[in-house]
Design a protein around this motif. Structure first.
Motif, short mmCIF file in Angstrom:
data_model
loop_
_atom_site.label_atom_id
_atom_site.label_comp_id
_atom_site.label_asym_id
_atom_site.label_seq_id
_atom_site.Cartn_x
_atom_site.Cartn_y
_atom_site.Cartn_z
N ILE A 4 -6.16 7.43 0.47
CA ILE A 4 -5.78 8.85 0.99
C ILE A 4 -6.20 8.95 2.48
CG2 ILE A 4 -6.91 11.14 0.70
CD1 ILE A 4 -6.97 10.90 -2.24
N VAL A 5 -5.57 9.00 3.28
CA VAL A 5 -5.97 8.85 4.79
C VAL A 5 -5.61 10.14 5.70
CG1 VAL A 5 -5.48 6.30 4.63
CG2 VAL A 5 -3.55 7.98 5.61
N SER A 6 -6.09 10.06 6.72
CA SER A 6 -5.90 11.45 7.65
C SER A 6 -4.84 11.16 8.48
CB SER A 6 -7.19 11.57 8.51
OG SER A 6 -7.01 12.44 9.37
N GLY A 7 -4.30 12.28 8.95
CA GLY A 7 -2.76 12.35 9.67
C GLY A 7 -3.37 12.73 11.15
N LYS A 8 -4.80 13.10 11.24
CA LYS A 8 -5.19 13.71 12.50
C LYS A 8 -6.05 12.41 13.18
CE LYS A 8 -6.08 18.41 11.20
NZ LYS A 8 -6.91 19.49 10.93
N GLN A 42 0.88 -1.16 0.02
CA GLN A 42 -0.06 0.00 -0.07
C GLN A 42 1.04 1.16 0.02
OE1 GLN A 42 -3.10 1.02 -0.95
NE2 GLN A 42 -3.80 -0.33 0.33
N CYS A 43 0.47 2.29 -0.73
CA CYS A 43 1.03 3.48 -0.63
C CYS A 43 -0.07 4.52 -0.26
CB CYS A 43 1.40 4.00 -2.22
SG CYS A 43 2.45 5.60 -2.20
N LEU A 44 0.40 5.12 1.12
CA LEU A 44 -0.57 6.12 1.79
C LEU A 44 -0.15 7.38 1.49
CD1 LEU A 44 -0.72 4.51 5.15
CD2 LEU A 44 -1.78 3.73 3.24
N PHE A 45 -1.27 8.35 1.17
CA PHE A 45 -0.83 9.93 0.90
C PHE A 45 -1.63 10.45 2.18
CE2 PHE A 45 -0.08 10.88 -3.83
CZ PHE A 45 0.79 9.73 -3.51
N VAL A 46 -1.08 10.93 3.15
CA VAL A 46 -1.31 11.28 4.25
C VAL A 46 -1.86 12.68 4.20
CG1 VAL A 46 -0.93 11.83 6.61
CG2 VAL A 46 0.10 9.94 5.65
N THR A 47 -3.02 13.21 4.49
CA THR A 47 -3.81 14.41 4.43
C THR A 47 -4.23 15.09 5.81
OG1 THR A 47 -5.86 13.60 3.87
CG2 THR A 47 -4.44 13.89 2.03
N ASN A 48 -4.86 16.01 5.69
CA ASN A 48 -5.68 16.58 6.98
C ASN A 48 -7.23 16.20 7.00
OD1 ASN A 48 -6.56 18.23 4.92
ND2 ASN A 48 -5.85 20.23 5.76
N VAL A 49 -7.55 15.16 5.95
CA VAL A 49 -8.91 14.94 5.98
C VAL A 49 -9.10 13.42 6.06
CG1 VAL A 49 -10.19 16.94 5.16
CG2 VAL A 49 -9.25 15.03 3.59
N ASP A 50 -10.19 12.68 6.23
CA ASP A 50 -10.23 11.10 6.48
C ASP A 50 -10.17 10.60 5.00
OD1 ASP A 50 -10.42 11.09 9.11
OD2 ASP A 50 -12.39 11.14 9.33
N GLY A 51 -10.12 11.21 4.07
CA GLY A 51 -10.47 10.68 2.85
C GLY A 51 -11.38 11.62 1.78
#
Length: 258
Positions: free
Chosen positions: A231-235, A173-182
């Protein structure tokens, strides 16, 4: 060996919270080895502003003259990398900061020197070097600075760098961490979206604003050969009890949601 490659944009590093690191621990318990790639756009832009250099972008890539390259490397290796490594160590993860040019880790070629300056595309990832670090129980944290056969350093888009590292390691898996859940469609978090669905929802306005560059980055990664991107959350918690919480972006036919 099972790998997860995690890409953190420079803007999200300061927002990483305890539930995010709990999810990382869960992944490790499942036997996954973690590898980080990070950007640093906001910090780079602040330093460029101090030097009164106006950032320029061509097709989403930062135009990089020699001064900009020096500033980008200084910030990425000396500030953003240190910040992310320190955060990981704060939560007892054995992080090991690496400039992408160290040990010819990210080998690259100029894309278009006349148009973009010192901007590169990765030609090879030194997989053996990464495995050496991982096998000694460290978590690599990599800056997107590559190096060519002449020893010249090149600025690399962090999304592309993460995709190439994921491909080289055959990451699960390749995760792109953002400030939202997806990605939210009609008010609900979508667990997965095909390339075709992403384009349709952008056209309809369901995917809009700051989410558009995030999904475009994920699409670029799958076009580069990564099977899928989350696309996942960092929060918040993004992995718990063996279940992912986020949006999987993939190539191929849309899933029948009827």
């Amino acid at each position: 060996m099972k790998y997860i490659v995690i890409k953190c944009g420079g803007s999200v590093i300061d927002e990483l919270t305890s539930p995010f690191f709990t999810s990382l621990s869960e992944l490790q318990k499942q036997g996954y080895k973690l590898v980080f790639v990070h950007g640093g756009g906001p910090d780079i832009n602040k330093m460029l502003d101090l030097f009164r250099v106006t950032p320029q972008f061509v097709n989403g890539l930062r135009k990089t003259d020699e001064q900009t390259l020096n500033i980008a490397e200084m910030i990425l290796a000396g500030q953003t990398n240190r910040k992310l490594v320190a955060k990981l160590q704060q939560y007892h993860f054995p992080a090991f900061g690496l400039n992408g040019s160290d040990g010819s880790l990210l080998q690259a070629n100029y894309i278009n020197r006349e148009q973009l300056g010192h901007v590169g595309k990765i030609s090879k990832v030194n997989k053996e070097f990464l495995e050496l670090v991982v096998n000694n129980h460290y978590i690599p944290v990599i800056t997107p600075i590559g190096i060519n056969t002449n020893g010249e350093k090149l600025n690399i888009n962090a999304d592309y760098a993460a995709a190439e590292v994921a491909k080289a390691l055959q990451a699960e898996q390749c995760l792109f961490v953002t400030n939202v859940d997806g990605v939210f469609i009609e008010g609900s978090l979508s667990s997965s979206l095909s390339q075709q669905e992403v384009q349709t929802y952008i056209a309809k306005g369901e995917i809009s604003g700051g989410m558009i560059p995030k999904v475009h980055s994920a699409l670029n990664a799958v076009e580069e050969g990564v099977e899928s991107v989350m696309i996942v959350s960092g929060k918040n918690t993004f992995f718990e009890n063996g279940q992912w919480h986020g949006t999987r972006i993939y190539q191929g036919e849309p899933i029948n949601r009827g």
